[in-house]
Design a protein around this motif. Structure first.
Motif, PDB file in Angstrom:
ATOM      1  N   CYS A 187      -0.289 -15.896  -1.443  1.00 51.06           N
ATOM      2  CA  CYS A 187       0.461 -15.956  -2.697  1.00 51.06           C
ATOM      3  C   CYS A 187       0.593 -17.394  -3.185  1.00 51.06           C
ATOM      4  N   ALA A 188       0.962 -18.312  -2.283  1.00 51.09           N
ATOM      5  CA  ALA A 188       1.172 -19.712  -2.670  1.00 51.09           C
ATOM      6  C   ALA A 188      -0.117 -20.361  -3.156  1.00 51.09           C
ATOM      7  N   ILE A 189      -1.210 -20.175  -2.416  1.00 48.79           N
ATOM      8  CA  ILE A 189      -2.459 -20.836  -2.781  1.00 48.79           C
ATOM      9  C   ILE A 189      -3.052 -20.213  -4.041  1.00 48.79           C
ATOM     10  N   THR A 190      -2.909 -18.895  -4.201  1.00 53.22           N
ATOM     11  CA  THR A 190      -3.364 -18.252  -5.437  1.00 53.22           C
ATOM     12  C   THR A 190      -2.600 -18.798  -6.629  1.00 53.22           C
ATOM     13  N   ASN A 191      -1.286 -18.993  -6.458  1.00 55.24           N
ATOM     14  CA  ASN A 191      -0.492 -19.548  -7.558  1.00 55.24           C
ATOM     15  C   ASN A 191      -0.859 -21.004  -7.851  1.00 55.24           C
ATOM     16  N   MET A 192      -1.220 -21.778  -6.822  1.00 52.45           N
ATOM     17  CA  MET A 192      -1.707 -23.141  -7.064  1.00 52.45           C
ATOM     18  C   MET A 192      -2.937 -23.110  -7.962  1.00 52.45           C
ATOM     19  N   VAL A 193      -3.868 -22.214  -7.620  1.00 56.32           N
ATOM     20  CA  VAL A 193      -5.090 -22.095  -8.413  1.00 56.32           C
ATOM     21  C   VAL A 193      -4.758 -21.620  -9.823  1.00 56.32           C
ATOM     22  N   SER A 194      -3.903 -20.607  -9.928  1.00 57.05           N
ATOM     23  CA  SER A 194      -3.631 -20.027 -11.249  1.00 57.05           C
ATOM     24  C   SER A 194      -2.895 -21.003 -12.168  1.00 57.05           C
ATOM     25  N   GLN A 195      -2.056 -21.870 -11.607  1.00 57.68           N
ATOM     26  CA  GLN A 195      -1.371 -22.837 -12.472  1.00 57.68           C
ATOM     27  C   GLN A 195      -2.346 -23.835 -13.079  1.00 57.68           C
ATOM     28  N   VAL A 196      -3.381 -24.190 -12.323  1.00 55.31           N
ATOM     29  CA  VAL A 196      -4.397 -25.106 -12.852  1.00 55.31           C
ATOM     30  C   VAL A 196      -5.308 -24.372 -13.831  1.00 55.31           C
ATOM     31  N   VAL A 197      -5.685 -23.146 -13.474  1.00 58.22           N
ATOM     32  CA  VAL A 197      -6.640 -22.398 -14.287  1.00 58.22           C
ATOM     33  C   VAL A 197      -5.980 -21.801 -15.524  1.00 58.22           C
ATOM     34  N   LEU A 198      -4.740 -21.278 -15.369  1.00 65.59           N
ATOM     35  CA  LEU A 198      -4.119 -20.473 -16.419  1.00 65.59           C
ATOM     36  C   LEU A 198      -2.800 -21.024 -16.942  1.00 65.59           C
ATOM     37  N   SER A 199      -2.318 -22.112 -16.350  1.00 62.72           N
ATOM     38  CA  SER A 199      -1.055 -22.735 -16.766  1.00 62.72           C
ATOM     39  C   SER A 199       0.185 -21.953 -16.355  1.00 62.72           C
ATOM     40  N   HIS A 200       0.046 -20.956 -15.481  1.00 62.33           N
ATOM     41  CA  HIS A 200       1.237 -20.254 -15.009  1.00 62.33           C
ATOM     42  C   HIS A 200       0.960 -19.596 -13.666  1.00 62.33           C
ATOM     43  N   ARG A 201       2.056 -19.266 -12.961  1.00 65.88           N
ATOM     44  CA  ARG A 201       1.957 -18.551 -11.698  1.00 65.88           C
ATOM     45  C   ARG A 201       1.705 -17.075 -11.994  1.00 65.88           C
ATOM     46  N   ILE A 202       0.803 -16.459 -11.238  1.00 63.03           N
ATOM     47  CA  ILE A 202       0.518 -15.051 -11.525  1.00 63.03           C
ATOM     48  C   ILE A 202       1.240 -14.108 -10.580  1.00 63.03           C
ATOM     49  N   PHE A 203       1.833 -14.634  -9.488  1.00 67.22           N
ATOM     50  CA  PHE A 203       2.543 -13.781  -8.550  1.00 67.22           C
ATOM     51  C   PHE A 203       3.897 -14.358  -8.213  1.00 67.22           C
ATOM     52  N   SER A 204       4.864 -13.454  -7.939  1.00 68.23           N
ATOM     53  CA  SER A 204       6.111 -13.901  -7.335  1.00 68.23           C
ATOM     54  C   SER A 204       5.820 -14.117  -5.854  1.00 68.23           C
ATOM     55  N   ASN A 205       6.748 -14.749  -5.145  1.00 65.95           N
ATOM     56  CA  ASN A 205       6.499 -15.060  -3.741  1.00 65.95           C
ATOM     57  C   ASN A 205       6.336 -13.809  -2.886  1.00 65.95           C
ATOM     58  N   LYS A 206       7.093 -12.784  -3.207  1.00 67.72           N
ATOM     59  CA  LYS A 206       6.995 -11.560  -2.423  1.00 67.72           C
ATOM     60  C   LYS A 206       6.914 -10.400  -3.400  1.00 67.72           C
ATOM     61  N   GLY A 207       6.042  -9.460  -3.116  1.00 66.91           N
ATOM     62  CA  GLY A 207       5.957  -8.313  -4.007  1.00 66.91           C
ATOM     63  C   GLY A 207       4.689  -7.519  -3.780  1.00 66.91           C
ATOM     64  N   LEU A 208       4.707  -6.271  -4.265  1.00 64.67           N
ATOM     65  CA  LEU A 208       3.579  -5.368  -4.067  1.00 64.67           C
ATOM     66  C   LEU A 208       2.314  -5.897  -4.739  1.00 64.67           C
ATOM     67  N   GLU A 209       2.479  -6.509  -5.932  1.00 62.29           N
ATOM     68  CA  GLU A 209       1.313  -6.967  -6.681  1.00 62.29           C
ATOM     69  C   GLU A 209       0.536  -8.037  -5.914  1.00 62.29           C
ATOM     70  N   SER A 210       1.251  -9.024  -5.343  1.00 60.42           N
ATOM     71  CA  SER A 210       0.573 -10.083  -4.613  1.00 60.42           C
ATOM     72  C   SER A 210      -0.043  -9.556  -3.315  1.00 60.42           C
ATOM     73  N   LYS A 211       0.620  -8.582  -2.666  1.00 60.18           N
ATOM     74  CA  LYS A 211       0.074  -8.007  -1.435  1.00 60.18           C
ATOM     75  C   LYS A 211      -1.210  -7.234  -1.738  1.00 60.18           C
ATOM     76  N   GLU A 212      -1.212  -6.484  -2.827  1.00 61.41           N
ATOM     77  CA  GLU A 212      -2.411  -5.740  -3.219  1.00 61.41           C
ATOM     78  C   GLU A 212      -3.564  -6.688  -3.518  1.00 61.41           C
ATOM     79  N   PHE A 213      -3.232  -7.809  -4.170  1.00 62.14           N
ATOM     80  CA  PHE A 213      -4.281  -8.779  -4.484  1.00 62.14           C
ATOM     81  C   PHE A 213      -4.851  -9.382  -3.201  1.00 62.14           C
TER      82      PHE A 213
END
Length: 505
Positions: A178-204
């Motif tokens: 989740c943390a590393i994906t959000n690092m990438v997404s903030q650079v690529v998309l300007s925002h975090r795509i996942f909360s720290n804990k949740g079904l969406e990030s686990k599925e990803f």
């Protein structure tokens, strides 16, 4: 009549395969090919590899030597299993091994070879590499995005701190992903795509692990093209279904990003830059939408999974060898103290932490067999003849466990990187004893980001918390083979804060 014709056709096909195989064996016997195992008719060595091919090939190398030649179906394959042979292929003959073989994973997952990992070496690949280097993965870009890494690590720490207060177990892999994906997404998309804990990030994360696992399968159709259409193992079907899920994810990201473009005028993020290059680049090259999606797929899979798996392995090794964890914490306490968090500028003063990371690269390389390459022309290596179109695999896992290179190679011992020759070994592709990210012009594009992120995140976790296994739980260190080397059993841990409370705010 139909049955008779079908039987005759089957006999003819069988005769063709047997005669074709026999003729090739006669021709090959006159060439000075590297030694290797005798395989089965038609399938060659494929049935010999088993579910852990990096281990099987390591054991084969003990018998046949550091350069092995295998028939994999109808494909010639050479495996390098020592630093010298890896250097011969990836440095001396790097120019001849710049391309990738055409395989199902690149076709069905990589948007028909439109990505940075599997695209042929040429103008389009160079444009993708240039853009990622300039705006995301190069030294200046990494410096510019330091605040993103700092922000995301703090989000992760708060989530772990909350787990400790609630008495919950920490699912290490999920939080790291989740943390590393959000690092990438903030650079690529300007925002975090996942909360720290949740079904969406686990599925990803599950999708990413499936992507890496299925990409590492020895698909028979890749090695015997005439039977590829049958999809004997069901691999292609799984790839198509997984691609559909990822394409839906990426399509949604791009559409939402286009709607918010007005919010970033004058401050473009990486996807804005890629979309701008959907027009014509000064070099004359153009990026298609498939190129952009394929590159995003690289960044959100290989770009996140390799780093998170290395950190998880490192923590597991420290829980297995508690004295190493204690020594690492002692080093950090001396440099940082316990009133503040670790920052990236501290890393250069933490040689033992860096040694832990190197030792993890050695024993648990994220890509155990590297990413395959293919010979553009016939060549000679160490006196052996390597035919044109031969596929190359470098057994990075074997090199890291070679007793001719490393003393007590199965022991996790970071001290080997603190003195003598070991202290000078660099994991960025220049010292072939340790090439976790490959080497040469097709070294992993994100190796600088990975090395920095791994040291920063691992150091922060070790400095900020005490780590223990849950009561009654034994540490499982088994591997699951894929394009990346995962822990077969994800790491669960009990954590408790070890810094002053204000440090976590």
């Amino acid at each position: 009549m139909d049955a008779f014709l079908l039987r005759e056709f089957g006999v003819a096909v069988l005769i063709f395969f047997i005669s074709h195989f026999s003729i090739r064996l006669i021709i090959r016997s006159s060439e000075n090919l590297p030694p290797g195992p005798r395989g089965w008719p038609i399938l060659g060595a494929l049935p010999l590899l088993g579910p852990m091919p990096h281990v099987t090939l390591t054991n084969m190398a003990k018998k046949f030597g550091p350069i092995m030649f295998l028939k994999m179906g109808t494909c010639d394959t050479v495996v390098a299993s020592s630093p010298d042979t890896a250097q011969a292929f990836l440095k001396t003959l790097d120019h001849n091994f710049l391309n990738r073989p055409t395989i199902a994973g690149a076709t069905y997952l990589g948007y028909n070879v439109q990505d940075l990992v599997f695209a042929n070496y040429g103008p389009k690949w160079k444009l993708l590499r240039k853009l990622t280097h300039q705006h995301m993965l190069g030294g200046k870009a990494l410096h510019d995005w330091a605040h993103v890494r700092n922000s995301e690590v703090k989000h992760m720490l708060r989530a772990i701190h909350e787990c400790s207060k609630q008495g919950e177990l920490v699912e290490v892999g999920d939080l790291l992903s989740c943390a590393i994906t959000n690092m990438v997404s903030q650079v690529v998309l300007s925002h975090r795509i996942f909360s720290n804990k949740g079904l969406e990030s686990k599925e990803f994360k599950d999708m990413v692990v499936e992507f890496m696992t299925i990409s590492g399968v020895n698909n028979f159709g890749d090695f015997v093209p005439l039977i590829a259409w049958i999809d004997l193992q069901g691999v292609v079907g799984k790839m198509k279904r997984l691609h559909k899920r990822f394409d839906g994810f990426l399509t949604k990201i791009i559409k939402e990003h286009e709607k918010s473009s007005h919010e970033r005028e004058g401050k473009p993020d990486f996807l804005d830059i890629l979309m701008a290059n959907n027009g014509e680049d000064p070099s004359g090259e153009r990026l298609s939408l498939s190129n952009i999606k394929a590159l995003l797929l690289n960044l959100f899979t290989a770009g996140t999974d390799t780093s998170s798996s290395i950190i998880e392995w490192a923590l597991a090794e420290m829980l297995k060898n508690h004295n190493i964890l204690i020594r690492a914490q002692k080093e950090m306490d001396q440099v940082i103290g316990n009133h503040r968090l670790l920052v990236e500028s501290d890393l250069i003063k933490l040689p033992y932490l860096q040694a832990i990371c190197k030792e993890t690269y050695r024993l648990h390389p994220s890509t155990p067999l590297g990413v395959p390459r293919v010979a553009s022309e016939a060549c000679q290596v160490n006196g052996y003849y390597i035919p044109k179109n031969t596929r190359l695999s470098v057994n990075i896992w074997a090199i890291g466990r070679d007793p001719n290179v490393w003393s007590n190679p199965l022991e996790f011992n970071p001290e080997r990187f603190l003195k003598g020759k070991g202290a000078k070994i660099d994991p960025s592709g220049v010292d072939f004893e340790l090439i976790p990210f490959g080497a040469g012009r097709r070294i992993c594009a994100g190796y600088r980001m990975a090395i920095g992120a791994i040291e920063y995140i691992l150091g922060t976790l070790v400095h900020s918390f005490e780590w223990k296994l849950p009561n009654g739980v034994d540490l499982n260190m088994d591997e699951t083979f894929g394009l990346t080397l995962q822990k077969a059993v994800p790491l669960l841990a009990v954590v408790s804060p070890r810094l002053f409370p204000n440090a976590y705010i």
